[in-house]
Design a protein around this motif. Structure first.
Motif, PDB file in Angstrom:
ATOM      1  N   UNK A 182      17.107 152.036  80.231  1.00 26.91           N
ATOM      2  CA  UNK A 182      15.652 151.944  80.395  1.00 26.91           C
ATOM      3  C   UNK A 182      14.908 153.092  79.700  1.00 26.91           C
ATOM      4  N   UNK A 183      15.567 154.224  79.474  1.00 26.40           N
ATOM      5  CA  UNK A 183      14.975 155.369  78.769  1.00 26.40           C
ATOM      6  C   UNK A 183      16.001 155.912  77.778  1.00 26.40           C
ATOM      7  N   UNK A 184      15.507 156.543  76.691  1.00 24.74           N
ATOM      8  CA  UNK A 184      16.461 157.123  75.746  1.00 24.74           C
ATOM      9  C   UNK A 184      17.318 158.219  76.384  1.00 24.74           C
ATOM     10  N   UNK A 185      16.761 158.975  77.341  1.00 25.32           N
ATOM     11  CA  UNK A 185      17.518 160.089  77.911  1.00 25.32           C
ATOM     12  C   UNK A 185      18.255 159.740  79.205  1.00 25.32           C
ATOM     13  N   UNK A 186      18.012 158.567  79.768  1.00 23.97           N
ATOM     14  CA  UNK A 186      18.686 158.205  81.018  1.00 23.97           C
ATOM     15  C   UNK A 186      19.127 156.739  80.957  1.00 23.97           C
ATOM     16  N   UNK A 187      20.398 156.494  81.249  1.00 21.13           N
ATOM     17  CA  UNK A 187      20.827 155.094  81.340  1.00 21.13           C
ATOM     18  C   UNK A 187      21.069 154.767  82.807  1.00 21.13           C
ATOM     19  N   UNK A 188      21.174 153.476  83.101  1.00 22.57           N
ATOM     20  CA  UNK A 188      21.527 153.068  84.456  1.00 22.57           C
ATOM     21  C   UNK A 188      22.919 153.620  84.752  1.00 22.57           C
ATOM     22  N   UNK A 189      23.126 154.084  85.980  1.00 24.19           N
ATOM     23  CA  UNK A 189      24.416 154.629  86.368  1.00 24.19           C
ATOM     24  C   UNK A 189      25.232 153.512  87.034  1.00 24.19           C
ATOM     25  N   UNK A 190      26.169 152.968  86.276  1.00 27.48           N
ATOM     26  CA  UNK A 190      26.943 151.825  86.751  1.00 27.48           C
ATOM     27  C   UNK A 190      27.753 152.127  87.992  1.00 27.48           C
ATOM     28  N   UNK A 191      28.205 153.361  88.113  1.00 27.97           N
ATOM     29  CA  UNK A 191      28.985 153.766  89.278  1.00 27.97           C
ATOM     30  C   UNK A 191      28.088 153.862  90.518  1.00 27.97           C
ATOM     31  N   UNK A 192      26.932 154.529  90.337  1.00 26.54           N
ATOM     32  CA  UNK A 192      26.008 154.743  91.458  1.00 26.54           C
ATOM     33  C   UNK A 192      25.465 153.413  91.991  1.00 26.54           C
ATOM     34  N   UNK A 193      25.339 152.413  91.135  1.00 30.08           N
ATOM     35  CA  UNK A 193      24.738 151.139  91.537  1.00 30.08           C
ATOM     36  C   UNK A 193      25.786 150.043  91.757  1.00 30.08           C
ATOM     37  N   UNK A 194      27.062 150.405  91.749  1.00 30.57           N
ATOM     38  CA  UNK A 194      28.125 149.393  91.767  1.00 30.57           C
ATOM     39  C   UNK A 194      28.068 148.462  92.975  1.00 30.57           C
ATOM     40  N   UNK A 195      27.972 149.037  94.167  1.00 27.89           N
ATOM     41  CA  UNK A 195      27.991 148.182  95.363  1.00 27.89           C
ATOM     42  C   UNK A 195      26.863 147.168  95.321  1.00 27.89           C
ATOM     43  N   UNK A 196      25.692 147.633  94.890  1.00 28.26           N
ATOM     44  CA  UNK A 196      24.538 146.736  94.841  1.00 28.26           C
ATOM     45  C   UNK A 196      24.722 145.657  93.793  1.00 28.26           C
ATOM     46  N   UNK A 197      25.316 146.026  92.676  1.00 26.65           N
ATOM     47  CA  UNK A 197      25.494 145.044  91.610  1.00 26.65           C
ATOM     48  C   UNK A 197      26.540 143.997  91.984  1.00 26.65           C
ATOM     49  N   UNK A 198      27.595 144.446  92.662  1.00 23.30           N
ATOM     50  CA  UNK A 198      28.588 143.487  93.160  1.00 23.30           C
ATOM     51  C   UNK A 198      27.910 142.533  94.144  1.00 23.30           C
ATOM     52  N   UNK A 199      27.085 143.094  95.012  1.00 19.82           N
ATOM     53  CA  UNK A 199      26.411 142.267  96.017  1.00 19.82           C
ATOM     54  C   UNK A 199      25.469 141.261  95.352  1.00 19.82           C
ATOM     55  N   UNK A 200      24.836 141.680  94.257  1.00 19.08           N
ATOM     56  CA  UNK A 200      23.956 140.748  93.546  1.00 19.08           C
ATOM     57  C   UNK A 200      24.744 139.588  92.947  1.00 19.08           C
ATOM     58  N   UNK A 201      25.871 139.895  92.320  1.00 21.48           N
ATOM     59  CA  UNK A 201      26.698 138.838  91.727  1.00 21.48           C
ATOM     60  C   UNK A 201      27.172 137.888  92.828  1.00 21.48           C
TER      61      UNK A 201
END
Ligand code: ZN
Length: 694
Positions: free
Chosen positions: A579-598
């Motif tokens: 979303x920003x050049x200096x910061x990307x989404x943190x896949x580890x930090x958001x993992x539980x939520x992303x699994x839950x979304x899938x």
């Protein structure tokens, strides 16, 4: 492990910037939906057919809405959850005002009315000026040694953090307390002690070397000085520099957000007598005594390294610096109940700089948020009586049953899962306690004193009332029926140790859940949220808790390895979003939520198909049933953020930004079929790269 399905509002004590928006849903059409939403159903005019679904599904579903929507000036973001929150807020304030007009002495309605009216009485608050603060500042002046410092710090402890349920990991008090089911012995409650002490949202704000974060730091130091000056404290500039430096040192020893989410690292039981050896520095008996925990034999120390290092700072940093720190945070945390100049200064930093919100919410909205914080279930009782009819509760409960049934079928079909694990999963599903709309038993507010005309005192008393309510749980049997969200909150939550879910009434309303449209759209929107919450009981964190809530991994090693491999691919998928050049989404930090979304999306699609019983598939607006399902999902994630707010969320939130959550669809084969998505398109994933956990 962030459990909430919706982005959690940054809940600062007192001066809340909780979900509350500028304009009513009835009035939003001219400003926000130039494209024009259907009153019931999907917003076809808000889609953008010029964007191919396979390139950018979020913009395909929401492109013209995004182009034509302006974020209301008193909001840091806007979208479906904002619209629902605004409608709920309007309804809530009407209920509160009606209660105020008619309430008899001693009733809950009277307390609600008095609390709200006292907060609204800004004339009186201006007249009182700094007076309500005076005795509290005097107490800080009187601190003469480290034991007195420990007592003063102990007196600031509140039940203001929550590791697993509401996932609030931030408190500006030096430490935060969470009273919850013990993770090793789920039949009792334990007090969890968490790191705290930072005025800004996360350690990253103090330590990240980017220019953007450096600018925010200098604005924060100026804010500290401005607050001290407003309270007529001399030497504000020098004191602000020292307070900032102390916070920077606290930030340095803080455990990161991602690591704080690792449950196995947090479940550290310390006996009270161990603290002086394991975390020397702070006079722990004095601290716990002042916090009302002098007799508590044992604690769970969630971030032992940080707690020890912060404790050491209380001994090494000069006493005068600590006293300045306490003065600043006292004023800061009470600023919502102080004269306008304090409120304006608080807003200027915490909402304008941190979240980019240009304009403050009107006072009545803040008054509702504060009344909700103090008397949430009393207000909620009025809300559900008026706005959550039994038919809608029954309809939501039926949907939950269908989702649970579809989840059970998925568990049966998992060929990679060992039979023993599968049996345990089924057992856990069978004991899941799903709360719909509101709790079975309401909280008792008879012990809370609300005095009309004493807004400041009401705020302090409400906060301590909540703190003591939590302390009283220690030694009592665990109540799985307790809710952690108010019915009038647009959100939903999984309580992993309790193996329970809360779906507040306010999220069960249009456009998420609407009796006047085809159910396929409800399954795409709220159905996916329900599926999301259910799946948390079975995700990488849910796998750690058995059906009784004991921290005990119930998966075989092979099963867990399979799960971790799927998680790894999802981490990579989300790390690639920038979303920003200096910061990307943190896949580890958001993992539980992303699994839950899938999982939520997949299981809701199944549940909807099961409801058809082989009958005809609906269509609308030229879209097939499955297209409607996915479009409804992506429209339920329509959110538009101000840049600083999005930045804050990417840093601190356990959830990915809404746009990327909408793109979860790329993991489902059915989405490729529904929209004819082909290799070479931006969201295309080859079948082996699609993550299917359940
Ligand atoms: Zn969640």
């Amino acid at each position: 492990m962030s459990r909430t399905a919706r982005p959690a509002a940054l809940r600062r004590r007192r001066q809340s910037c909780a979900a509350a928006v500028a304009i009513a849903i009835a009035a939003f059409a001219p400003l926000c939906l130039a494209a024009g939403a259907n009153e019931h159903g999907l917003d076809f005019a808000g889609t953008d057919p010029s964007v191919a679904p396979g390139d950018d599904f979020f913009r395909h579903a929401n492109g013209r809405w995004l182009a034509s929507t302006e974020i209301p000036p008193d909001r840091s973001y806007w979208g479906v959850s904002g619209e629902m929150a605004e409608l709920t807020l309007q309804r809530t304030v009407e209920l509160i005002r009606a209660a105020d007009a008619s309430a008899a002495a001693g009733t809950e309605a009277r307390k609600i009315g008095d609390y709200y009216a006292s907060y609204m009485d800004d004339k009186r608050i201006e007249q009182l000026g700094l007076k309500p603060l005076a005795p509290l500042l005097k107490d800080i002046d009187a601190i003469g040694d480290r034991a007195a410092l420990a007592r003063a710090l102990g007196a600031t402890l509140r039940a203001d953090v929550d590791v697993l349920n509401n996932t609030e990991l931030h408190t500006e008090n030096l430490f935060g307390l969470w009273v919850a089911q013990d993770l090793s012995d789920p039949k009792r409650y334990s007090p969890f002690l968490l790191q705290g002490g930072l005025g800004m949202p996360d350690r990253d704000y103090y330590l990240n070397p980017s220019q953007k974060m450096a600018d925010i730091r200098s604005r924060y130091q100026a804010h500290i000085a401005a607050v001290l000056a407003l309270a007529h404290i001399t030497g504000a500039e020098e004191k602000a520099a020292r307070i900032f430096e102390l916070e920077r040192r606290i930030a340095e020893v803080h455990t990161s957000r991602a690591e704080s989410e690792e449950v196995l690292k947090g479940n550290n039981h310390w006996s009270a007598t161990e603290f002086p050896q394991r975390a020397p520095g702070l006079d722990w008996p004095a601290f716990f005594g002042a916090a009302g925990l002098g007799k508590q034999p044992e604690f769970v120390v969630w971030q032992p390294g940080a707690v020890s290092a912060i404790s050491a700072l209380t001994a090494s940093v000069p006493l005068e610096t600590w006293k300045d720190y306490l003065r600043f945070h006292l004023i800061e945390s009470e600023s919502g109940y102080l004269p306008k100049a304090f409120i304006a200064e608080h807003f200027a930093f915490h909402q304008r700089v941190i979240s980019g919100t240009p304009q403050q919410q009107p006072r009545w909205k803040r008054a509702v948020a504060e009344t909700n914080a103090a008397l949430g279930e009393a207000v909620g009782k009025l809300y559900v009586a008026r706005y959550f009819p039994p038919e809608e509760k029954a309809r939501a409960e039926e949907m939950v049953r269908n989702l649970v049934a579809a989840f059970a079928v998925r568990i049966d079909r998992l060929d990679w899962m060992a039979p023993a694990t599968r049996a345990k999963a089924k057992e856990k599903l069978a004991t899941l306690k799903v709360g719909v709309g509101y709790p079975d038993h309401w909280r008792d507010y008879s012990g809370l004193e609300v005095v009309r005309g004493d807004a400041f005192g009401n705020g302090r008393r409400a906060e301590l009332f909540e703190y003591h309510r939590n302390l009283e749980k220690l030694g009592q049997p665990v109540d799985r029926g307790e809710w952690v969200m108010n019915p009038q909150l647009v959100n939903a939550v999984n309580l992993p140790a309790m193996n329970a879910l809360n779906f507040p009434a306010a999220i069960l309303q249009p456009p998420n859940f609407d009796p006047k449209r085809d159910p396929v759209m409800d399954y795409g929107a709220i159905g996916s949220v329900i599926g999301h919450e259910i799946s948390h009981s079975f995700d990488d964190q849910g796998a750690l808790f058995d059906a009784s809530g004991r921290l005990q991994n119930w998966w075989t090693k092979e099963d867990f390895a399979h799960f971790e491999a799927a998680g790894k691919r999802l981490i990579e998928q989300f790390n690639a979003y920038h979303p920003f050049p200096d910061i990307s989404v943190n896949g580890r930090q958001t993992l539980s939520e992303n699994i839950a979304d899938v999982a939520g999306l997949a299981v809701s699609l199944d549940a909807w198909r099961l409801t058809l019983h082989g009958g005809p598939v609906p269509s609308a607006g030229g879209f097939s049933g499955e297209q409607l399902f996915f479009l409804s999902f992506a429209q339920s994630w329509r959110e538009k953020f101000r840049e600083p707010e999005l930045r804050r969320r990417v840093v601190v939130d356990g959830h990915a930004p809404a746009e990327f959550r909408a793109d979860t669809v790329r993991n489902l084969d059915a989405w490729y079929d529904a929209f004819k998505v082909l290799p070479g398109q931006r969201l295309y994933l080859a079948p082996p790269d699609r993550v299917q956990v359940w």
